[in-house]
Write a protein that holds these residues in place. Structure first.
Motif, PDB file in Angstrom:
ATOM      1  N   ASP A   1       0.834  -1.199   0.000  1.00 58.08           N
ATOM      2  CA  ASP A   1       0.000   0.000   0.000  1.00 58.08           C
ATOM      3  C   ASP A   1       0.874   1.256   0.000  1.00 58.08           C
ATOM      4  N   ARG A   2       0.407   2.265  -0.687  1.00 58.49           N
ATOM      5  CA  ARG A   2       1.140   3.522  -0.762  1.00 58.49           C
ATOM      6  C   ARG A   2       0.451   4.566   0.128  1.00 58.49           C
TER       7      ARG A   2
ATOM      8  N   GLN B   1      10.194   6.767  -2.003  1.00 58.17           N
ATOM      9  CA  GLN B   1      10.703   6.993  -3.344  1.00 58.17           C
ATOM     10  C   GLN B   1      10.489   8.456  -3.699  1.00 58.17           C
TER      11      GLN B   1
ATOM     12  N   ASP C   1       5.220   5.983  -9.093  1.00 55.00           N
ATOM     13  CA  ASP C   1       6.121   5.228  -8.214  1.00 55.00           C
ATOM     14  C   ASP C   1       6.713   6.073  -7.092  1.00 55.00           C
ATOM     15  N   SER C   2       6.361   7.336  -7.027  1.00 50.78           N
ATOM     16  CA  SER C   2       6.913   8.210  -5.992  1.00 50.78           C
ATOM     17  C   SER C   2       6.109   8.080  -4.699  1.00 50.78           C
ATOM     18  N   GLY C   3       6.666   8.624  -3.621  1.00 49.37           N
ATOM     19  CA  GLY C   3       5.981   8.595  -2.336  1.00 49.37           C
ATOM     20  C   GLY C   3       6.459   7.457  -1.452  1.00 49.37           C
TER      21      GLY C   3
ATOM     22  N   ARG D   1       5.837   3.843   0.540  1.00 48.94           N
ATOM     23  CA  ARG D   1       5.079   2.608   0.348  1.00 48.94           C
ATOM     24  C   ARG D   1       5.404   1.633   1.482  1.00 48.94           C
TER      25      ARG D   1
END
Length: 250
Positions: A34-35, A69, A75-77, A79
């Motif tokens: 999960d992000r 990230q 794909d950033s943030g 996770r």
């Protein structure tokens, strides 16, 4: 009867954020993969500053349950992940260096773990695990292998057998315990009088351990694993105690 008041524990802001995220994990609302929402959205939800939020996220990243990230895009943030191996090893290595555990404690813990893992691997390991462990032993047998590479492959071998035991926690703990004393082992390997003879002796035990596991002789494998660990690791304990008596350090 008068009321006995107790001091209230004051939590720092980032600890409250950690507690809230942990609760989401415990209740199953947050799972591996999960992000988390972006910081600009998450900080107001918690009612904290972005700096306090970042501090909490850094703690989670350090203990191996979150990866951040940077940048933009899908794909950033941050996770949620499951990656305890490296984090636990780093933590244990620091505690060992600070004197929380003695070298003797580490050796006894390793003996207990690996007796269990080799005995269980003789029953539960699948052929793929054993083949991969065999490849590692073969690579360690190369006459021109350097001590540092040998130690890395040696660690992988013991962790692979532990993973073949069917107990993921045993595998993680085995890797962490090995990592905690890696600098000492590397130094000891570099200082042996006859590296070639030491390598051959250690690897001959690896070969016999593989044979015992493959043939299902779990108790014999456990006994040899203990002998194998106490043989080399035990010399570190002796040196550590000698150094302590002389006023030195490990």
């Amino acid at each position: 009867m008068p009321v006995e008041w107790q001091p209230v524990r004051q939590s720092r802001t980032h600890e409250l954020v950690l507690q809230s995220i942990e609760e989401q994990v415990f209740t199953g609302k947050l799972r591996a993969g999960d992000r988390l929402p972006p910081e600009r959205e998450l900080a107001p939800v918690f009612g904290v500053s972005r700096s306090a939020l970042r501090e909490a996220l850094r703690v989670l990243e350090t203990i191996g349950v979150l990866v951040a990230q940077p940048g933009r895009g899908p794909d950033s943030g941050a996770r949620i992940v499951r990656n305890p191996d490296d984090a636990l090893g780093r933590l244990l290595r620091l505690h060992f260096a600070l004197g929380s555990y003695s070298l003797h404690d580490v050796m006894e813990a390793r003996v207990a773990l690996e007796r269990s893992s080799f005995a269980a691997a003789a029953t539960h390991a699948v052929e793929e695990d054993l083949d991969e462990a065999g490849v590692l032993v073969h690579r360690m047998s190369q006459p021109d292998i350097a001590p540092e590479e040998f130690n890395e492959l040696d660690t992988q071998f013991h962790v692979k057998v532990a993973s073949g035991s069917g107990n993921a926690l045993t595998s993680t703990l085995t890797a962490a315990v090995r990592e905690s004393v890696r600098p000492l082992i590397l130094r000891a390997l570099a200082e042996v009088d006859d590296w070639s003879a030491t390598r051959e002796q250690l690897n001959s035990q690896h070969l016999e351990l593989m044979r015992l596991v493959r043939t299902g002789n779990g108790e014999e494998a456990a006994d040899l694993a203990e002998l194998h660990i106490r043989g080399f690791h035990g010399t570190l304990v002796v040196e550590d105690r000698t150094g302590a008596e002389d006023g030195g350090t490990a």
